[in-house]
Write an enzyme that holds these catalytic residues in place. Structure first.
Site, short mmCIF file in Angstrom:
data_model
loop_
_atom_site.label_atom_id
_atom_site.label_comp_id
_atom_site.label_asym_id
_atom_site.label_seq_id
_atom_site.Cartn_x
_atom_site.Cartn_y
_atom_site.Cartn_z
NE ARG A 181 2.67 -8.69 10.20
CZ ARG A 181 2.66 -7.56 9.44
NH1 ARG A 181 3.57 -6.64 9.61
NH2 ARG A 181 1.73 -7.37 8.56
CE LYS B 242 2.90 0.09 5.38
NZ LYS B 242 2.41 0.05 4.00
CD GLU C 261 -2.80 1.11 2.46
OE1 GLU C 261 -2.78 0.18 3.27
OE2 GLU C 261 -3.46 2.16 2.60
#
Ligand code: ATP
Ligand code: MG
Length: 557
Positions: free
Chosen positions: A261, A271, A36
């Site tokens: 992850r 983020k 994204e």
């Protein structure tokens, strides 16, 4: 905290792909990396990138780069450019396969209309708070929205008017009609579209409704013919929803495979938090060399091959685990040990005058660029009567085991001569400011004609030829292993106050005037360094320490 290391390059994802190819279920391997564009890539993304591009390459398939740009509020073109640059730097290429979820907005809209027509989607007027209330909890089923049984015609009309801009933001949403009692909350009539008057970095103002990520992701995979859609574990519970959409629309399915992850100690990877650090100026920017971002690591001097090596080493698993920062740092050391030419640089200079060396004489010594790689050649290093050595290579009251310089003792100057300390000069505060030494001309090149030995070899720089420079010593950004996991303290309180040390009076070997920001060096005995292209001025270079020669945290932990 445990460190998971998988030396074997095989992983469970390869097994799945192998089985799919063998059974004929798939004929080829098409993966995608779907960032994204709302921030810079970090080392966690690198794990996903290496996996997706790596598998595609291994199986002779391809990997798409798709920007999942469904949320105009947080997305910017700046990030798109930066992500492309980082991917190339890391060594991956998507060829012509660059896509944007926003390219599919019209198709997604048509699919939403199809679901309305099939009686599987409805326009709902509950506000956000009511929606939450109606949704139920993990232990209680939800309640049907009062708008759930709107006739198809009414839904079609309302949805068209949502698109046309007839309603204010937040007044209606389009929802899938699935099951308000499903044990999987994602299936309790999830929102497909919301009204949002926001400028989109690619579609501008042509839309005022935007699809939710969950309504866009699976279909985007389907449009692109993705065979294996690899994502992190948190999407496991979304898989039934993606499948539901694709089934109702009767379009192709990729196989979704989830993996754990990357969690890396001594840093944060959300983020949102990284953006906070940038906005609050706790770091210099996304490219601050202490950041876990790829731009930061590039500026710090991490070679892309070290990051790929790291991703290979940590392997791919199904359960959440933590990797210690030292694993990454070791990969950087291993890579740089191979590739970085050796040079000499003095970080905290102490002047040495060699009293018996002729005032006007200059010699040049040949120094090996790499001790184990003669093919990397040699370079000339100038020498004269005044040199700099490292302050802590001298000790006035040295213990017996101190093999460097001390009054009356002899040491080898790397590839030059033996020198002996004859006199110590101090300032009025009693601090040592200069040494007076003698040299033995019979030790040229670093060994004595009479066969006498010295135990210590130190680095040095000719004072007359030295390149003055600033050096930034970087250390870990956080002082504790899991800064975001502390329930009592904000993660920012765990920032390492010693993560940056500025040395403004360093003296480097003159050849470093040629350094460019992409090239790593080993400053002998000190660590790996690279030029900081961003803050260097002509004639006033700034170097970053990439990593120390050895792990200095192992003792502390
Ligand atoms: P967010 O969705 O909160 O903005 P994100 O880190 O998931 O953050 P994306 O841009 O959606 O950001 O991530 C792109 C891809 O990288 C996704 O497929 C995601 O699963 C993967 N990814 C992100 N963080 C990690 C991580 N720490 N380890 C492995 N893969 C990751
Ligand atoms: Mg994401």
């Amino acid at each position: 905290m445990s460190t998971t290391e998988t030396a074997s390059p095989s992983n469970f994802i390869r097994n799945i792909i192998d089985a799919d190819l063998k059974s004929g279920k798939r004929q080829q391997v098409i993966t995608r990396f779907p960032p994204e564009p709302n921030g810079y890539l970090h080392i966690g993304h690198a794990k996903s990138i290496c996996l997706n591009f790596g598998l595609a390459a291994e199986y002779g398939g391809r990997c798409h780069l798709r920007f999942d740009d469904t949320n105009p509020i947080k997305e910017e073109d700046e990030y798109v450019k930066a992500i492309e640059k980082d991917l190339r730097w890391l060594g991956f290429d998507w060829g012509e396969h660059l896509y944007y979820a926003s390219n599919y907005f019209e198709q997604l809209y048509q699919w939403a209309v199809q679901l309305i027509n099939q009686g599987q989607a409805y326009v709902c007027g509950l506000n956000a708070e009511q929606m939450r209330e109606y949704r139920g909890t993990l232990t209680e089923p939800g309640k049907d929205s009062p708008y759930r049984n709107r006739p198809v015609e009414e839904n079609l009309d309302l949805f068209e008017r949502m698109r046309a801009g007839d309603f204010p933001d937040g007044s209606h949403v389009l929802r899938a009609k699935i099951d308000m009692a499903s044990p999987n909350l994602n299936l309790r009539d999830p929102v497909m579209y919301r009204i949002m008057r926001a400028h989109h970095h690619r579609t501008g103002d042509s839309w005022c409704i935007y699809p939710m990520y969950d309504f866009a992701h699976g279909q985007s995979d389907s449009i692109e013919g993705i065979t294996h859609s690899i994502c992190t574990l948190e999407f496991q519970d979304h898989r039934p929803l993606y499948d539901w959409f694709l089934d109702q629309l009767q379009i192709g399915h990729p196989k979704q495979i989830e993996f754990a992850r990357l969690n890396l100690s001594y840093t944060v990877m959300s983020k949102r938090k990284l953006l906070e650090l940038v906005k609050e100026e706790r770091v210099e920017g996304w490219d601050d060399p202490r950041m876990p971002t790829l731009v930061g690591m590039r500026r710090r001097g991490f070679p892309p091959a070290a990051i790929r090596r790291f991703c290979e080493r940590i392997g791919i698993g199904k359960s959440d685990s933590w990797i210690d920062m030292s694993v990454l740092e070791d990969c950087v050391r291993e890579e740089l040990n191979e590739s970085a030419p050796r040079v000499m640089g003095v970080l905290r200079p102490l002047k040495v005058v060699i009293e018996n060396y002729p005032e006007d004489q200059v010699e040049e010594f040949d120094a090996l660029n790499h001790p184990l790689k003669p093919e990397m050649g040699t370079r000339k290093v100038p020498f004269c009567r005044e040199i700099y050595i490292e302050q802590d290579d001298f000790m006035e009251d040295a213990p017996k085991k101190f093999f460097r310089l001390a009054p009356g003792r002899e040491v080898r100057l790397r590839c030059a001569y033996f020198i002996r300390c004859e006199k110590v000069i101090k300032n009025e505060l009693g601090q040592v400011i200069e040494l007076r030494c003698s040299y033995d001309p019979e030790t040229r090149g670093g060994s004595a004609a009479d066969g006498r030995k010295v135990k210590g070899t130190i680095h040095w720089v000719s004072a007359r030829h030295a390149l003055p420079a600033q050096v930034r010593l970087y250390d870990r950004l956080f002082a504790t292993a899991n800064p975001a996991g502390d329930k009592d303290k904000d993660y920012r309180e765990h920032l390492n106050p010693g993560s940056l040390e500025l040395l403004s009076d360093c003296q480097l070997e003159p050849g470093l005037v040629e350094a460019d920001s992409g090239s790593p060096y080993q400053f002998e005995r000190l660590g790996y360094f690279c030029l900081d292209g961003k803050s260097s001025q002509p004639g006033r270079p700034v170097f970053n320490r990439t990593v120390t020669l050895r792990d200095s945290w192992a003792k502390k932990a």
